[in-house]
Design a protein around this motif. Structure first.
Motif, PDB file in Angstrom:
ATOM      1  N   LYS A   1       3.183  -0.529  13.912  1.00  0.00           N
ATOM      2  CA  LYS A   1       3.347  -0.543  12.456  1.00  0.00           C
ATOM      3  C   LYS A   1       2.582   0.602  11.773  1.00  0.00           C
ATOM      4  O   LYS A   1       1.598   0.385  11.091  1.00  0.00           O
ATOM      5  CB  LYS A   1       2.869  -1.883  11.854  1.00  0.00           C
ATOM      6  CG  LYS A   1       3.220  -2.007  10.387  1.00  0.00           C
ATOM      7  CD  LYS A   1       2.135  -2.683   9.573  1.00  0.00           C
ATOM      8  CE  LYS A   1       0.914  -1.894   9.320  1.00  0.00           C
ATOM      9  NZ  LYS A   1       0.999  -0.696   8.506  1.00  0.00           N
TER      10      LYS A   1
ATOM     11  N   ASN B   1       1.980   3.264   8.824  1.00  0.00           N
ATOM     12  CA  ASN B   1       2.501   3.437   7.462  1.00  0.00           C
ATOM     13  C   ASN B   1       3.222   4.794   7.414  1.00  0.00           C
ATOM     14  O   ASN B   1       3.184   5.558   8.385  1.00  0.00           O
ATOM     15  CB  ASN B   1       1.402   3.278   6.404  1.00  0.00           C
ATOM     16  CG  ASN B   1       0.310   4.322   6.509  1.00  0.00           C
ATOM     17  OD1 ASN B   1       0.581   5.471   6.842  1.00  0.00           O
ATOM     18  ND2 ASN B   1      -0.928   3.933   6.238  1.00  0.00           N
TER      19      ASN B   1
ATOM     20  N   SER C   1       5.315   0.557   7.032  1.00  0.00           N
ATOM     21  CA  SER C   1       4.904   0.021   5.728  1.00  0.00           C
ATOM     22  C   SER C   1       4.708   1.174   4.760  1.00  0.00           C
ATOM     23  O   SER C   1       4.301   2.273   5.152  1.00  0.00           O
ATOM     24  CB  SER C   1       3.618  -0.801   5.876  1.00  0.00           C
ATOM     25  OG  SER C   1       2.566   0.030   6.287  1.00  0.00           O
TER      26      SER C   1
ATOM     27  N   ALA D   1       3.127   0.658   1.496  1.00  0.00           N
ATOM     28  CA  ALA D   1       2.316   0.055   0.435  1.00  0.00           C
ATOM     29  C   ALA D   1       3.213  -0.589  -0.622  1.00  0.00           C
ATOM     30  O   ALA D   1       4.066  -1.407  -0.285  1.00  0.00           O
ATOM     31  CB  ALA D   1       1.346   1.085  -0.141  1.00  0.00           C
ATOM     32  N   GLY D   2       3.061  -0.207  -1.892  1.00  0.00           N
ATOM     33  CA  GLY D   2       3.821  -0.837  -2.973  1.00  0.00           C
ATOM     34  C   GLY D   2       5.309  -0.477  -2.980  1.00  0.00           C
ATOM     35  O   GLY D   2       6.074  -1.009  -3.788  1.00  0.00           O
TER      36      GLY D   2
ATOM     37  N   VAL E   1      -2.634  -5.646  -7.806  1.00  0.00           N
ATOM     38  CA  VAL E   1      -3.400  -5.336  -6.592  1.00  0.00           C
ATOM     39  C   VAL E   1      -4.890  -5.535  -6.870  1.00  0.00           C
ATOM     40  O   VAL E   1      -5.432  -4.982  -7.827  1.00  0.00           O
ATOM     41  CB  VAL E   1      -3.127  -3.882  -6.131  1.00  0.00           C
ATOM     42  CG1 VAL E   1      -4.011  -3.523  -4.945  1.00  0.00           C
ATOM     43  CG2 VAL E   1      -1.663  -3.713  -5.770  1.00  0.00           C
TER      44      VAL E   1
ATOM     45  N   SER F   1      -6.649  -3.913  -1.369  1.00  0.00           N
ATOM     46  CA  SER F   1      -5.612  -3.717  -0.340  1.00  0.00           C
ATOM     47  C   SER F   1      -6.205  -3.637   1.069  1.00  0.00           C
ATOM     48  O   SER F   1      -5.465  -3.490   2.040  1.00  0.00           O
ATOM     49  CB  SER F   1      -4.773  -2.492  -0.669  1.00  0.00           C
ATOM     50  OG  SER F   1      -5.583  -1.351  -0.575  1.00  0.00           O
TER      51      SER F   1
ATOM     52  N   GLY G   1      -6.987  -4.602   4.489  1.00  0.00           N
ATOM     53  CA  GLY G   1      -6.466  -5.673   5.341  1.00  0.00           C
ATOM     54  C   GLY G   1      -5.005  -6.019   5.074  1.00  0.00           C
ATOM     55  O   GLY G   1      -4.452  -6.898   5.738  1.00  0.00           O
ATOM     56  N   ALA G   2      -4.354  -5.303   4.135  1.00  0.00           N
ATOM     57  CA  ALA G   2      -2.935  -5.593   3.863  1.00  0.00           C
ATOM     58  C   ALA G   2      -2.086  -5.300   5.105  1.00  0.00           C
ATOM     59  O   ALA G   2      -1.216  -6.097   5.480  1.00  0.00           O
ATOM     60  CB  ALA G   2      -2.446  -4.774   2.671  1.00  0.00           C
ATOM     61  N   GLY G   3      -2.364  -4.175   5.744  1.00  0.00           N
ATOM     62  CA  GLY G   3      -1.607  -3.815   6.953  1.00  0.00           C
ATOM     63  C   GLY G   3      -1.844  -4.824   8.079  1.00  0.00           C
ATOM     64  O   GLY G   3      -0.916  -5.204   8.801  1.00  0.00           O
TER      65      GLY G   3
ATOM     66  N   MET H   1       0.086  -7.926   7.448  1.00  0.00           N
ATOM     67  CA  MET H   1       1.504  -7.741   7.759  1.00  0.00           C
ATOM     68  C   MET H   1       1.738  -7.909   9.263  1.00  0.00           C
ATOM     69  O   MET H   1       2.693  -8.579   9.691  1.00  0.00           O
ATOM     70  CB  MET H   1       1.909  -6.335   7.306  1.00  0.00           C
ATOM     71  CG  MET H   1       3.363  -6.055   7.460  1.00  0.00           C
ATOM     72  SD  MET H   1       3.721  -4.401   6.892  1.00  0.00           S
ATOM     73  CE  MET H   1       5.348  -4.671   6.250  1.00  0.00           C
TER      74      MET H   1
ATOM     75  N   VAL I   1       5.804  -9.041   5.312  1.00  0.00           N
ATOM     76  CA  VAL I   1       5.710  -8.394   3.991  1.00  0.00           C
ATOM     77  C   VAL I   1       4.991  -9.320   3.002  1.00  0.00           C
ATOM     78  O   VAL I   1       4.093  -8.888   2.259  1.00  0.00           O
ATOM     79  CB  VAL I   1       7.122  -8.010   3.472  1.00  0.00           C
ATOM     80  CG1 VAL I   1       7.063  -7.542   2.018  1.00  0.00           C
ATOM     81  CG2 VAL I   1       7.727  -6.929   4.356  1.00  0.00           C
TER      82      VAL I   1
ATOM     83  N   GLY J   1       1.268  -9.247   3.777  1.00  0.00           N
ATOM     84  CA  GLY J   1       0.634  -7.992   3.348  1.00  0.00           C
ATOM     85  C   GLY J   1       0.431  -7.981   1.844  1.00  0.00           C
ATOM     86  O   GLY J   1      -0.662  -7.679   1.343  1.00  0.00           O
ATOM     87  N   SER J   2       1.468  -8.347   1.105  1.00  0.00           N
ATOM     88  CA  SER J   2       1.366  -8.315  -0.355  1.00  0.00           C
ATOM     89  C   SER J   2       0.402  -9.386  -0.848  1.00  0.00           C
ATOM     90  O   SER J   2      -0.374  -9.148  -1.784  1.00  0.00           O
ATOM     91  CB  SER J   2       2.749  -8.502  -0.995  1.00  0.00           C
ATOM     92  OG  SER J   2       3.571  -7.408  -0.651  1.00  0.00           O
TER      93      SER J   2
ATOM     94  N   PHE K   1      -2.897  -8.717  -3.213  1.00  0.00           N
ATOM     95  CA  PHE K   1      -3.076  -9.369  -4.522  1.00  0.00           C
ATOM     96  C   PHE K   1      -4.265 -10.346  -4.524  1.00  0.00           C
ATOM     97  O   PHE K   1      -4.383 -11.162  -5.439  1.00  0.00           O
ATOM     98  CB  PHE K   1      -1.800 -10.142  -4.912  1.00  0.00           C
ATOM     99  CG  PHE K   1      -0.553  -9.302  -4.985  1.00  0.00           C
ATOM    100  CD1 PHE K   1      -0.621  -7.925  -5.188  1.00  0.00           C
ATOM    101  CD2 PHE K   1       0.713  -9.882  -4.853  1.00  0.00           C
ATOM    102  CE1 PHE K   1       0.535  -7.141  -5.238  1.00  0.00           C
ATOM    103  CE2 PHE K   1       1.867  -9.101  -4.918  1.00  0.00           C
ATOM    104  CZ  PHE K   1       1.778  -7.731  -5.098  1.00  0.00           C
TER     105      PHE K   1
HETATM  106  N1  LIG Z   1       0.429  -2.109  -3.988  1.00  0.00           N
HETATM  107  C1  LIG Z   1       1.026  -3.055  -3.264  1.00  0.00           C
HETATM  108  N2  LIG Z   1       1.873  -3.936  -3.841  1.00  0.00           N
HETATM  109  C2  LIG Z   1       2.508  -4.882  -3.130  1.00  0.00           C
HETATM  110  N3  LIG Z   1       2.358  -5.035  -1.790  1.00  0.00           N
HETATM  111  C3  LIG Z   1       1.519  -4.181  -1.157  1.00  0.00           C
HETATM  112  C4  LIG Z   1       0.801  -3.161  -1.848  1.00  0.00           C
HETATM  113  N4  LIG Z   1       0.041  -2.491  -0.936  1.00  0.00           N
HETATM  114  C5  LIG Z   1       0.276  -3.074   0.254  1.00  0.00           C
HETATM  115  N5  LIG Z   1       1.166  -4.073   0.136  1.00  0.00           N
HETATM  116  C6  LIG Z   1       1.710  -4.937   1.205  1.00  0.00           C
HETATM  117  O1  LIG Z   1       1.026  -4.759   2.419  1.00  0.00           O
HETATM  118  C7  LIG Z   1       1.854  -4.138   3.408  1.00  0.00           C
HETATM  119  C8  LIG Z   1       1.053  -3.140   4.205  1.00  0.00           C
HETATM  120  O2  LIG Z   1       0.486  -2.203   3.298  1.00  0.00           O
HETATM  121  P1  LIG Z   1       0.256  -0.657   3.627  1.00  0.00           P
HETATM  122  O3  LIG Z   1       1.540   0.058   3.717  1.00  0.00           O
HETATM  123  O4  LIG Z   1      -0.730  -0.185   2.605  1.00  0.00           O
HETATM  124  O5  LIG Z   1      -0.346  -0.731   5.091  1.00  0.00           O
HETATM  125  P2  LIG Z   1      -1.606  -0.019   5.683  1.00  0.00           P
HETATM  126  O6  LIG Z   1      -1.631   1.414   5.233  1.00  0.00           O
HETATM  127  O7  LIG Z   1      -1.637  -0.310   7.120  1.00  0.00           O
HETATM  128  O8  LIG Z   1      -2.707  -0.887   4.928  1.00  0.00           O
HETATM  129  P3  LIG Z   1      -4.280  -0.943   5.013  1.00  0.00           P
HETATM  130  O9  LIG Z   1      -4.720   0.186   5.905  1.00  0.00           O
HETATM  131  O10 LIG Z   1      -4.708  -0.803   3.561  1.00  0.00           O
HETATM  132  O11 LIG Z   1      -4.557  -2.299   5.548  1.00  0.00           O
HETATM  133  C9  LIG Z   1       3.009  -3.530   2.614  1.00  0.00           C
HETATM  134  O12 LIG Z   1       4.186  -3.406   3.376  1.00  0.00           O
HETATM  135  C10 LIG Z   1       3.160  -4.542   1.479  1.00  0.00           C
HETATM  136  O13 LIG Z   1       3.838  -5.701   1.930  1.00  0.00           O
END
Ligand SMILES: Nc1ncnc2c1ncn2[C@@H]1O[C@H](COP(=O)(O)OP(=O)(O)OP(=O)(O)O)[C@@H](O)[C@H]1O
Ligand SMILES: O=P(O)(O)OC[C@@]1(O)O[C@H](CO)[C@@H](O)[C@@H]1O
Length: 303
Positions: free
Chosen positions: A179, A181, A217, A219-220, A241, A244, A246-248, A251, A273, A276-277, A281
Motif C-alpha cells: 500500500k 501512497n 492511497s 490521502a483526502g 482531519v 492523520s 496512523g491513517a495508512g 487502512m 478506506v 483510514g479516514s 478524523f
Molecule cells: N484528509 C483526509 N480525509 C479523509 N480521509 C483521509 C485523509 N487523509 C487520509 N485519509 C484516509 O486514510 C487513508 C490513508 O491515508 P494516506 O494516503 O495519507 O496514507 P499514508 O500516506 O500511508 O498515511 P500516514 O503515513 O499518514 O499514515 C486514505 O486512503 C483515506 O482513507
C-alpha cells in the motif's frame, strides 16, 4: 491468526502549540502520548475490528514497558522480544501543520534479532504476517529479507508496508498486499506521476512484479485498489482531519482484517478506506464506532 511485526515501535508524543516559534520558548496547548509504530497501529485497529492478532517486534526500557502496558490495557495479545536499549519516542508536532520527528530506534543485538526470527519460524500457512515501518539501523537494511524468507519457509502470507528498494525487493515473494501512497509510488519508480492513469500504470507494475493486491492511497483524494482483473476507485468520507498519523496503518488493518475473514477484496477495500479516514478524523486511532459510521459513506466504482 494475523501477526504484526513492528521492528521499531515508538511512543508517539503528540504536541500541540498555537504557533511554533523556532529558537524561542514554546508552551504546549495540549499533549498526548500514544503507543505507536506502524505494526502496533495495525494491531490496535485489528483488535477494534475483532480480528484476532498478536503484536511482535522489539520493545525495551521504560518506553517499551509503556507500550506493552497500553496494548495489554486494550486486551491486545503481544509477544515482543525485550531488548536492553530503550524504545524510541517520536515527536508529532501540531502547529497548524503536522511536523514529525522520528527517532532512529534502539540498538538491537544479534541475539535479540535471532529471538524474533525464532518466534516467526513457529508460524504456519494459516497465518498472515504484517511487516510495517522502519528498521532500526543496528538490524541492517536487509532484515526484512530475512523475515520474508522465514515467512516463505513457514508458508505464512505476508503484507509489507515499507518504501524504496526494500519494497521492490519484497514483491518477488508475492506479498498479499502492498500500500504505497501516490508519492511513494512515484519515488519507487523514480517517475513524475501527473494523472490517475499514471498511478494505475505504475500500480499495475507492482502487480506484475508479484504483489497479490495493490492499494494506492491518496490521502483526502481517495484510494485505488488494483487487482489482476480490475481497478477500483474509492472516495473518502467527509470529515475534519484531526490527526492523520496512523491513517495508512489503519487502512492496512481494515483491508487485511476483512480480507482474511471474508476473502472479498472489495469489502476489504471499503473497510480499509473507512478505517483510514476514521483515524484521520480522530485524535487517537479510529474507534470501531467511527469506522462503522463511515463505512456506508465509501463509494467504490470500477474504472
Ligand atoms: N484528509 C483526509 N480525509 C479523509 N480521509 C483521509 C485523509 N487523509 C487520509 N485519509 C484516509 O486514510 C487513508 C490513508 O491515508 P494516506 O494516503 O495519507 O496514507 P499514508 O500516506 O500511508 O498515511 P500516514 O503515513 O499518514 O499514515 C486514505 O486512503 C483515506 O482513507
Ligand atoms: O519511523 P517509521 O517506523 O517509518 O514510522 C513510525 C511512525 O511515524 O509511523 C506511525 C504512523 O504510521 C507512527 O505511530 C510512528 O511514530
Amino acid at each position: 491468526m494475523i501477526y504484526t511485526i513492528t521492528l521499531n515501535p515508538s511512543i508517539d508524543y503528540i504536541v500541540e502549540v498555537d504557533e511554533l516559534k523556532l529558537g524561542d520558548l514554546n508552551r504546549m496547548k495540549r499533549d498526548l502520548k500514544l503507543p505507536g509504530g506502524k505494526g502496533i497501529n495495525v494491531s490496535r485497529i485489528l483488535n477494534r475490528l475483532d480480528a484476532p492478532n498478536t503484536a511482535l517486534g522489539f520493545v525495551g526500557g521504560f518506553s517499551g514497558q509503556y507500550i506493552e502496558d497500553k496494548l495489554h490495557a486494550e486486551h491486545i495479545s503481544t509477544d515482543f522480544v525485550h531488548v536492553a536499549d530503550d524504545t524510541r519516542i517520536n515527536v508529532k508536532l501540531k502547529h497548524g501543520e503536522e511536523t514529525e520527528i522520528n527517532g532512529q530506534g534502539p540498538n538491537i543485538s544479534t541475539e535479540e534479532a535471532d529471538a524474533l526470527v525464532a518466534k516467526l519460524s513457529q508460524l504456519s500457512q494459516e497465518d498472515v504476517v504484517v511487516l510495517s515501518g522502519s528498521v532500526p539501523p543496528s538490524l541492517g537494511a536487509n532484515f526484512y529479507d530475512r523475515l520474508i524468507e522465514v515467512c516463505k519457509q513457514t508458508g505464512a502470507e505476508f503484507v509489507i508496508d515499507t518504501t524504496g528498494p526494500a519494497l521492490l525487493k519484497a514483491l518477488a515473494d508475492r506479498p498479499l498486499l502492498v500500500k504505497p501512497n501516490h508519492h511513494e509510488l512515484a519515488e519507487l519508480f523514480s517517475v513524475v506521476i501527473a494523472s490517475r492513469e499514471d498511478i494505475i500504470t505504475y500500480g499495475r507494475k507492482l502487480l506484475e512484479l508479484g504483489a497479490q493486491h495493490v492499494l494506492i492511497s491518496m490521502a483526502g483524494d481517495g484510494a485505488l485498489l488494483i487487482t489482476p482483473d480490475e481497478v477500483y476507485h474509492a472516495n473518502v468520507p467527509k470529515g475534519t482531519v484531526k490527526n492523520s498519523v496512523g491513517a495508512g496503518d489503519s487502512m492496512i488493518a481494515g483491508f487485511t482484517g476483512t480480507l482474511v475473514s471474508t476473502h472479498d477484496p472489495i469489502e476489504a477495500f471499503r473497510t480499509g478506506v473507512a478505517s483510514g479516514s476514521a483515524t484521520a478524523f480522530s485524535d487517537d486511532l479510529a474507534t470501531r464506532a467511527k469506522i462503522e459510521e463511515l463505512r456506508p459513506q465509501v463509494t467504490i466504482v470500477k474504472l
